[in-house]
Structure formats: structure tokens, C-alpha cells
Motif scaffolding. Structure first.
Motif, short mmCIF file in Angstrom:
data_model
loop_
_atom_site.label_atom_id
_atom_site.label_comp_id
_atom_site.label_asym_id
_atom_site.label_seq_id
_atom_site.Cartn_x
_atom_site.Cartn_y
_atom_site.Cartn_z
N THR A 165 0.81 -1.22 0.00
CA THR A 165 0.00 0.00 0.00
C THR A 165 0.85 1.27 0.00
N MET A 166 2.13 1.15 0.30
CA MET A 166 3.00 2.32 0.37
C MET A 166 3.64 2.53 -1.00
N MET A 167 3.19 3.59 -1.66
CA MET A 167 3.57 3.82 -3.05
C MET A 167 4.48 5.04 -3.18
N GLY A 168 4.75 5.42 -4.42
CA GLY A 168 5.56 6.61 -4.68
C GLY A 168 6.96 6.48 -4.16
N ALA A 169 7.40 7.47 -3.38
CA ALA A 169 8.76 7.49 -2.85
C ALA A 169 8.98 6.46 -1.75
N TYR A 170 7.90 5.76 -1.35
CA TYR A 170 8.02 4.70 -0.34
C TYR A 170 8.13 3.30 -0.96
N LYS A 171 7.89 3.19 -2.25
CA LYS A 171 7.68 1.89 -2.89
C LYS A 171 8.96 1.07 -3.01
N THR A 172 8.87 -0.22 -2.71
CA THR A 172 9.97 -1.15 -2.92
C THR A 172 9.97 -1.62 -4.37
N ASP A 173 11.15 -1.61 -4.99
CA ASP A 173 11.27 -2.13 -6.34
C ASP A 173 11.62 -3.62 -6.25
N ILE A 174 10.59 -4.45 -6.13
CA ILE A 174 10.81 -5.89 -5.95
C ILE A 174 11.46 -6.49 -7.19
N GLY A 175 11.11 -5.97 -8.34
CA GLY A 175 11.70 -6.48 -9.58
C GLY A 175 13.21 -6.34 -9.60
N LYS A 176 13.71 -5.19 -9.17
CA LYS A 176 15.16 -4.97 -9.14
C LYS A 176 15.82 -5.90 -8.11
N LEU A 177 15.17 -6.11 -6.97
CA LEU A 177 15.71 -7.02 -5.96
C LEU A 177 15.82 -8.43 -6.52
N ALA A 178 14.77 -8.87 -7.18
CA ALA A 178 14.79 -10.21 -7.76
C ALA A 178 15.87 -10.34 -8.83
N TYR A 179 16.06 -9.30 -9.63
CA TYR A 179 17.08 -9.32 -10.68
C TYR A 179 18.48 -9.47 -10.07
N VAL A 180 18.73 -8.75 -8.97
CA VAL A 180 20.03 -8.86 -8.28
C VAL A 180 20.23 -10.28 -7.79
N GLY A 181 19.15 -10.87 -7.23
CA GLY A 181 19.25 -12.23 -6.72
C GLY A 181 19.59 -13.23 -7.81
N LYS A 182 19.04 -13.04 -9.01
CA LYS A 182 19.32 -13.96 -10.12
C LYS A 182 20.76 -13.84 -10.60
N GLN A 183 21.35 -12.66 -10.42
CA GLN A 183 22.74 -12.47 -10.87
C GLN A 183 23.74 -13.16 -9.95
N GLY A 184 23.34 -13.39 -8.71
CA GLY A 184 24.21 -14.07 -7.75
C GLY A 184 24.67 -13.15 -6.64
N VAL A 185 24.25 -13.46 -5.42
CA VAL A 185 24.59 -12.65 -4.25
C VAL A 185 25.58 -13.44 -3.38
N LEU A 186 26.74 -12.86 -3.18
CA LEU A 186 27.75 -13.50 -2.33
C LEU A 186 27.33 -13.45 -0.87
N CYS A 187 26.91 -12.26 -0.41
CA CYS A 187 26.56 -12.08 1.01
C CYS A 187 25.43 -11.07 1.15
N LEU A 188 24.45 -11.40 1.96
CA LEU A 188 23.34 -10.51 2.26
C LEU A 188 23.42 -10.07 3.71
N LEU A 189 23.46 -8.75 3.94
CA LEU A 189 23.42 -8.17 5.28
C LEU A 189 22.01 -7.63 5.49
N ALA A 190 21.22 -8.26 6.36
CA ALA A 190 19.82 -7.87 6.54
C ALA A 190 19.55 -7.51 7.98
N GLU A 191 18.66 -6.53 8.16
CA GLU A 191 18.36 -6.04 9.51
C GLU A 191 17.67 -7.10 10.35
N SER A 192 17.78 -6.98 11.69
CA SER A 192 17.29 -7.99 12.61
C SER A 192 16.28 -7.46 13.63
N PHE A 193 15.91 -6.19 13.54
CA PHE A 193 15.16 -5.50 14.60
C PHE A 193 13.91 -6.28 15.04
#
Length: 550
Positions: A165-193
Motif C-alpha cells: 500500500t506504500m507507493m511513490g517514494a516509499y515503494k519497494t522495487d521488488i523487480g530490481k531485488l529479484a534481478y540482483v538475486g538472479k545475478q548471484g549474491v555472495l553475502c546478504l546483510l539484513a536487519e534484525s530488529f
């Protein structure tokens, strides 16, 4: 092939103070540079930042500081860093840099090397490249970073949620994230809060319905406090106020400037006829909006409660509305605030930390991010160790081998050579810098120890005047105490203190009348009186001896 080192100068096993270093051969990339608020254990300290000596020593190789978004936990240390490293490049989106610039103006820092970035525009650094991707957080223009190396991509998520529901300047570009994943990710640093919270964060990060309920149930004045730069919450408040006859009075120049700039740049959509002025404070039903900047949480609200604010005095008909749920580290402070409001007879309303969440990734959000990225190695960051551990369990559940899950503390180095973890035992020295008010330097342990001693046991000042020629005592010793004893009921103790001080001073003078060692006298007085006070009162006040000649 490259040698890659990843470590943190702050942000692991703590909330805030985020600063993560990725060293690719000789190139150093710094992700975020935040502060954290003190938990009241350090007397008089306003906030804490990571010690950045590593950056000072290696400044020639630092490619830049790359900010994910404009919250203090991620960019609050920038003004302090730029005091010593004014030329270091600071990268961020338009809104993020605007917020940093406001902080620099307050700190009267004029020199900075800002470089504005746009999501999905690649930045090249020789054989390495950075690619920012839009993610959803409580502030617009938030990004995660993808660092492309010869051995694969390293992704740092920053703070994020998945909320369609959060659009515009809040929107996640899921397509770009998926594209990065297909290229191969050596290490993912993700938040834990929120790694220990089941389900998705959404829709519990949206509280428009609760705000609407508060506005309708409380007919009189409402004083609402928001966390700094939580634009989404500010937008929700204005959206609901626009459906009522209330006006919003924005208190504090920093908050006013931030909201005005956000409106002019399209980050906030607000009916400006709903923005009131100071003349509306004493009307029947305004909503007064307050925030805190680089201070302890609720500092401005606390000033109002204690009666120190020159514009707002709390009435019994007021409602105090804390518009953000509590989070680890502020629960005790929030409980004290709620008690103080109740003692004034006003109504207090806050969001439940069980029903309402901040814009951070919960368990299902993290699972989705891991599935999109499909990383070879996984490193939980941003949060207390129990949260990092819960984050690691999620990765293990999704099939990442335990040996590829990197649970680390600040300063612990993860090293990859030719894309493989070397299980390095290297450790970078890390520390904290304690900031007190406008003081740009580290306060240090000695100052804090003095404050602790003064706060717990008070101070005793011994003042004595000697004849310049004969070295005889011509005045005193006089005794001044603060916070040690109640003087009116302790005259005998003060008289004995004078006698002991005089005896110690005279003994030292007789021993060497021609050349009086004043340092020795002060030390002797402190030692003798220290033992005397502890024997009589079981207290250890700070003892200062002042000796002058006439």
C-alpha cells in the motif's frame, strides 16, 4: 579475484549507531553512520556514535559513506564525522541529504562533500560498482545498496518492510531485488530488529484507524509526539486531521523546516490550511505536534511535562498521544513519561508494541528478502544479539547452511577470498564516542566517573589562604559542600573537617616551609579526609582543595 572484508564499527548487538564497513581489496565502502541514544547509564550524555578512528587511519582508501535513509540511527553521526573528515564523500538520496544538511546547519558546519544519488542509477568505483534500490520504510527515499564485486554482489538492506500500500517514494522495487538475486549474491546483510516477530510487519505498521479513534474520542487539545523524520506517521496524522475541524500546530524550528521542505518537494501531501500557528495553542482542540532531534527520546515532551516549555503548559483536559510504539531501549523511559502525565491529571495514549509495529522487517519480510536474494552467505545486522540470532534461525530454516550464516559482534571481521569465507579471527578495535550537547569531542571515562561520584556522593571544597612570605595560614580552611551532607545538621562534622584539614596543611608546611609542594598538600588532604568521611558517613564525596597565597 578479490579479498573482501566485512565488519561493523557499530550496530551489532545494539539498537542504532549503525556503521558497516566493506573493504574490497583497498577500496573501503562505509554503509550508514548513525547514533544511538544513551540508556541513562552515562550521566549527561545526549547520544553515542561509533569511534571512527579506522576511517581516519584509512581515509585515502575510503570511497564514501553511503546512507540508506534519513533517520538518526543511520546518519546521526555524520556531523561529528565531518568535523574531522570534511572531505569524505557522503552519498544519499535527495531527502536523506536534506535532513543531513539541516543537522549540519544546527551544528554550524559549513563544509561537506555531498553526492546525491538516485535509486537504480549505478555508481562506478573502478572494478567495483554500487547500485541503490528503493525500499519501503517510514521515510521516503530509503534505499538498500548492492555492491558489485568480481566475486559476486554484497547487499546491505538498511531498514525495510514489504507493504504494497506504500507507493511513490516509499515503494519497494521488488523487480530490481529479484534481478540482483538472479545475478548471484555472495553475502546478504539484513536487519534484525523484528526478526523475532512472526508474520509480516504490514499492516501493523499502519495506524490511521487508531489515530482516527484518538481524534474522535478526545474533544480537547491533543499533544502528539513523533519520532524524528518518520514521515509516514506525520502523513497519517495529517490525513486524519484533515477529516476534522482541528488544526495542527508544529512545534520546533527543526520539525517545521523539515515538514515545510517535505511539502515543497512532494514528500508530504498536506492541506496547508490545516497548519496552525502559536495562536492556536490555547484554542479548544488543536493537535500540537512535537518531535526530538539528537536528544534522548521524549526530551521535548519531558520539558513540557516539567513545565519548562514557554509555550505549552499541560492541562487536565489535554491528551498526550505518543504516536509510535515502544521499542527495545526506551520502554523504561516511556513508562516514566506515562506516569508523569498521569500525575498531572492529563490523559495519556500510546500505541501498543504488540499490536503496532515500526517499519522494520518481521520474520516473513526477512524470508521474502532472503528468497529474492538467494545469498551464498547471510549476515544478520542491526539489532540486539537475540534479534540477530532469531534472524540467523530464519536463514537456517530457509536452507542456508549453518556455516554460511555469519553471527558477529562489532569489530569481528568476515573475510572472503575468491568468494569463500576464510573463517578469519581478525578483530578491528571498536569503541564508542560519547557526545554531550554541543561538545563535538568524546567525553571520556574520567569525566563520567566524576559525574557519577558527584551524583552519588556530592562534593567538598577545602579553601585555605597562606602568607606568601611566611607560609603561615592567614585564612581558613573554609569548607563548602554540595550534595554531601545537610549542613545545618552536620556542624560537628564540618568543624572536625576544618581541624583535620588545618593539621594536614600545617604539617606539610612545617616539613618544607621554604618550598611548599601544593600538589602534595592537596593529595594529602584528599587522602586523609576521604578516609575520615567514609568512616563517619560511608560516603566518598569528591574532594577539591584550593590553596592561594597573599
Amino acid at each position: 579475484m578479490s579479498k573482501i572484508k566485512i565488519f561493523s564499527l557499530g550496530g551489532l548487538n545494539e539498537n542504532g549507531k549503525n556503521m558497516y564497513i566493506i573493504n574490497v581489496d583497498k577500496d573501503i565502502f562505509v554503509f550508514d553512520a548513525g547514533l544511538k541514544y544513551d540508556n541513562d547509564s552515562n550521566l549527561g550524555i545526549d547520544y553515542i556514535i561509533p569511534n571512527y578512528d579506522y576511517l581516519i587511519k584509512n581515509i585515502k582508501n575510503v570511497k564514501g559513506i553511503f546512507l540508506t535513509h534519513g533517520h538518526e540511527g543511520n546518519m546521526g553521526a555524520i556531523p561529528d564525522i565531518l568535523e574531522q573528515l570534511p572531505d569524505v564523500p557522503v552519498y544519499g538520496t535527495k531527502l536523506t541529504l536534506e535532513i543531513v544538511k539541516n543537522d549540519l546547519t544546527e551544528e554550524q558546519i559549513s563544509k561537506a562533500n555531498f553526492k546525491e544519488i538516485r535509486p537504480h542509477s549505478k555508481l562506478s568505483f573502478g572494478k567495483n560498482a554500487l547500485f541503490p534500490i528503493s525500499v519501503t520504510h517510514s521515510i521516503p527515499d530509503a534505499v538498500c545498496y548492492v555492491l558489485y564485486t568480481e566475486d559476486g554482489a554484497i547487499v546491505y538492506t538498511g531498514d525495510f518492510v514489504f507493504d504494497s500500500t506504500m507507493m511513490g517514494a516509499y515503494k519497494t522495487d521488488i523487480g530490481k531485488l529479484a534481478y540482483v538475486g538472479k545475478q548471484g549474491v555472495l553475502c546478504l546483510l539484513a536487519e534484525s530488529f523484528y526478526a523475532d516477530k512472526t508474520g509480516h510487519t504490514s499492516p501493523n505498521n499502519r495506524v490511521a484507524g487508531f489515530i482516527r479513534e484518538v481524534l474522535h474520542k478526545n474533544e480537547n487539545r491533543i499533544i502528539a509526539t513523533v519520532l524524528p523524520a518518520h514521515f509516514y506517521r506525520i502523513q497519517e496524522i495529517f490525513n486524519e486531521v484533515s477529516k476534522t475541524h482541528r488544526k495542527v500546530v508544529i512545534m520546533g524550528k527543526t520539525l517545521q523546516d523539515m515538514i515545510n521542505k517535505a511539502i515543497s518537494q512532494g514528500y508530504l501531501t498536506i492541506d496547508q490550511s490545516k497548519i496552525g500557528s502559536l495562536t492556536d495553542i490555547e484554542t479548544k482542540n488543536p493537535l500540537i505536534l512535537i518531535s526530538d532531534e539528537k536528544e534522548k527520546p521524549f526530551a521535548n515532551l519531558e520539558r513540557i511535562i516539567k513545565g519548562y516549555d514557554k509555550f505549552i503548559k499541560i492541562k487536565e483536559t489535554d491528551t498526550i498521544f505518543i504516536t509510535e510504539p515502544s521499542y527495545p531501549g526506551i520502554e523504561k523511559r516511556m513508562a516514566i513519561i506515562m506516569d508523569e502525565i498521569a500525575m498531572l491529571g492529563a490523559n495519556a495514549v500510546s500505541l501498543s508494541s504488540k499490536k503496532h509495529l515500526l517499519h522494520h522487517a518481521s520474520r516473513e519480510d526477512l524470508m521474502l528478502m532472503i528468497n529474492l536474494m538467494n545469498p551464498k552467505y547471510y549476515m544478520p545486522v542491526k539489532g540486539e544479539y537475540r534479534h540477530q540470532y532469531a534472524n540467523a534461525e530464519i536463514a537456517e530454516e530457509l536452507g542456508i547452511p549453518v556455516e554460511n550464516i555469519l553471527l558477529k559482534q562489532n569489530g569481528d571481521v568476515v573475510e572472503f577470498v575468491k568468494g569463500k569465507n576464510t573463517n578469519s579471527t581478525e578483530h578491528i578495535q571498536v569503541d564508542e564516542i560519547l557526545i554531550d550537547g554541543k561538545n563535538q569531542g568524546d567525553i571520556g571515562d574520567l569525566v563520567l566517573k566524576d559525574r557519577e561520584m558527584l551524583g552519588e556522593n556530592g562534593i567538598v571544597i577545602i579553601s585555605c589562604t597562606l602568607d606568601k612570605n611566611t607560609k603561615a595560614i592567614v585564612g581558613g580552611p573554609e569548607i563548602i559542600t554540595r550534595g554531601f551532607i545537610y549542613v545545618k545538621e552536620s556542624q560537628d562534622l564540618l568543624e572536625e573537617t576544618k581541624t583535620i584539614s588545618k593539621e594536614v596543611i600545617e604539617t606539610s608546611i612545617v616539613t618544607n616551609a621554604k618550598r611548599v609542594d601544593y600538589s602534595k598538600i592537596k593529595n594529602d588532604v584528599r587522602d586523609v579526609l576521604g578516609k575520615f568521611f567514609y568512616k563517619e558517613t560511608e560516603s566518598k564525596p569528591m574532594i577539591i582543595t584550593v590553596i592561594q597565597e597573599i
